[in-house]
Design a protein around this motif. Structure first.
Motif, short mmCIF file in Angstrom:
data_model
loop_
_atom_site.label_atom_id
_atom_site.label_comp_id
_atom_site.label_asym_id
_atom_site.label_seq_id
_atom_site.Cartn_x
_atom_site.Cartn_y
_atom_site.Cartn_z
N UNK A 52 0.74 -1.13 0.06
CA UNK A 52 0.08 -0.02 -0.18
C UNK A 52 0.89 1.25 -0.06
N UNK A 53 1.85 1.26 0.94
CA UNK A 53 2.85 2.30 0.98
C UNK A 53 3.64 2.48 -0.33
N UNK A 54 3.89 1.20 -1.13
CA UNK A 54 4.58 1.58 -2.17
C UNK A 54 3.82 2.15 -3.37
N UNK A 57 3.74 5.80 -2.90
CA UNK A 57 5.02 6.25 -3.48
C UNK A 57 5.19 6.32 -5.02
N UNK A 58 4.58 5.27 -5.56
CA UNK A 58 4.77 4.92 -6.89
C UNK A 58 3.75 6.13 -7.80
N UNK A 59 2.62 6.28 -7.22
CA UNK A 59 1.85 7.34 -7.75
C UNK A 59 2.38 8.58 -7.66
N UNK A 60 3.04 8.97 -6.45
CA UNK A 60 3.87 10.44 -6.51
C UNK A 60 4.89 10.38 -7.32
N UNK A 61 5.47 9.19 -7.58
CA UNK A 61 7.00 9.26 -8.38
C UNK A 61 6.56 8.70 -9.72
N UNK A 62 5.62 8.73 -10.24
CA UNK A 62 5.22 8.23 -11.49
C UNK A 62 5.92 8.84 -12.69
N UNK A 63 6.31 10.11 -12.62
CA UNK A 63 6.77 10.82 -13.65
C UNK A 63 8.54 10.78 -13.82
#
Length: 355
Positions: A52-54, A57-63
């Motif tokens: 869930x936490x990843x 992070x994945x959503x925030x770090x997508x670009x």
């Protein structure tokens, strides 16, 4: 088939070299699916919060992959990559193929060869040829510091393009970004090439996944005739073009016969067009024996970086301008091959075949 087992008294350095390459082969072939499975398995355990936490992070770090990635220089300089470099090959006699009793003396290890200096105030597109099966030369030279890229070309940072598909794998995406890999799409390359002040070298395996289907010992088939996207990209950003040829890249693996027109090749081409990745049926040696497996042969890789082709910025090049620069690049790559082939055991009557 007779099996030739590895000697039991091999020095520790040889074993460490094999272990280093083994982890790299696994990373290339098995780490992404393993990470995907791990992500979903954790969701159904008491460690579900990790996934869930990843995911957050994945959503925030997508670009991030399309904006230069997140290279960690410390990891590119680890000792493990020195062992990988020395695997291609060590200083000894090694089997030339999966058959027994054929040995040849070989140079000490993989190396990167500079022909001229590259101005760190410029941005560059390095066209890497040939793709090979697992692009071992490109990874060793441009994703690690084991062969001295930063010393040979001070002021330049190298970024190797990889299929965007792999940047959709959780955990794995972060691992490959730390090694200097970025997605092989126009947006990702353009982000680096339009940086002011220069110092960026975008490395493109021009032949891509389809070229891997022609990779086998003694083959010099280069997919370039219809590859003009990287030429246009260079013109749009005024990035200088640099041809790079990796001698020995196609010698690392054997491949099941798949000549154009055979049913195997037709299936491979269909899968490649559908999935975006090629599926060469390759084999070489094993971990504890030299007869069969997916470990690459201990063959020398000598990657020669050619002279830069100066490119003036032209955001809307005409077809004629594209064709002219593409022809110049093809000629420079061919000349680079002809100038250096004799040093690396290529027969004098062997020439590049462009398709």
């Amino acid at each position: 088939m007779n099996i030739q087992f590895a000697p039991t008294d091999l020095p520790l350095s040889r074993r460490l070299q094999t272990a280093s390459v083994l982890q790299w082969v696994f990373s290339f072939l098995g780490l992404a699916p393993s990470c995907i499975v791990l992500f979903f398995v954790l969701m159904f355990t008491r460690f579900w919060l990790v996934s869930v936490l990843y995911a957050c992070w994945w959503f925030i770090d997508w670009e991030t992959p399309s904006k230069g990635g997140n290279r960690v220089h410390f990891l590119s300089n680890l000792r493990v990559w020195d062992y990988m470099r020395d695997y291609f090959p060590v200083k000894s006699a090694v089997p030339t193929c999966f058959k027994m009793a054929t040995f040849v003396p070989v140079p000490k290890n993989a190396k990167l060869v500079k022909t001229v200096d590259l101005d760190p105030r410029q941005n560059y597109i390095l066209g890497f040829h040939p793709h090979g099966i697992l692009v071992a030369g490109a990874f060793t030279n441009f994703c690690t510091y084991a062969t001295g890229f930063r010393k040979l070309f001070p002021g330049l940072d190298s970024f190797l393009l990889m299929l965007p598909l792999w940047f959709r794998a959780p955990f794995f995406r972060d691992y490959i970004m730390m090694a200097g890999l970025i997605p092989s799409d126009k947006e990702s390359a353009s982000y680096l090439l339009r940086r002011q002040g220069g110092g960026n070298a975008v490395v493109i395996a021009v032949g891509g996944a389809p070229e891997a289907l022609d990779a086998r010992p003694g083959a010099f088939t280069i997919l370039l005739a219809n590859k003009k996207g990287f030429i246009k990209l260079a013109m749009e950003h005024g990035a200088h073009l640099v041809p790079v040829f990796s001698f020995g890249e196609n010698e690392l693996f054997d491949q099941v016969e798949n000549s154009r027109g055979t049913w195997i090749r037709l299936i491979q081409d269909k899968l490649q067009s559908f999935m975006g990745i090629s599926l060469p049926l390759f084999h070489a040696r094993g971990i504890f024996q030299y007869s069969y497996g997916i470990m690459p042969y201990r063959k020398p890789i000598n990657t020669v970086v050619g002279r830069p082709i100066r490119v003036e910025k032209n955001e809307k090049p005409t077809v004629e301008e594209l064709d002219a620069l593409h022809q110049l690049y093809t000629e420079e790559l061919s000349q680079l091959f002809e100038e250096h082939k004799g040093k690396y055991g290529v027969p004098e009557d062997q020439h590049l075949s462009f398709v």
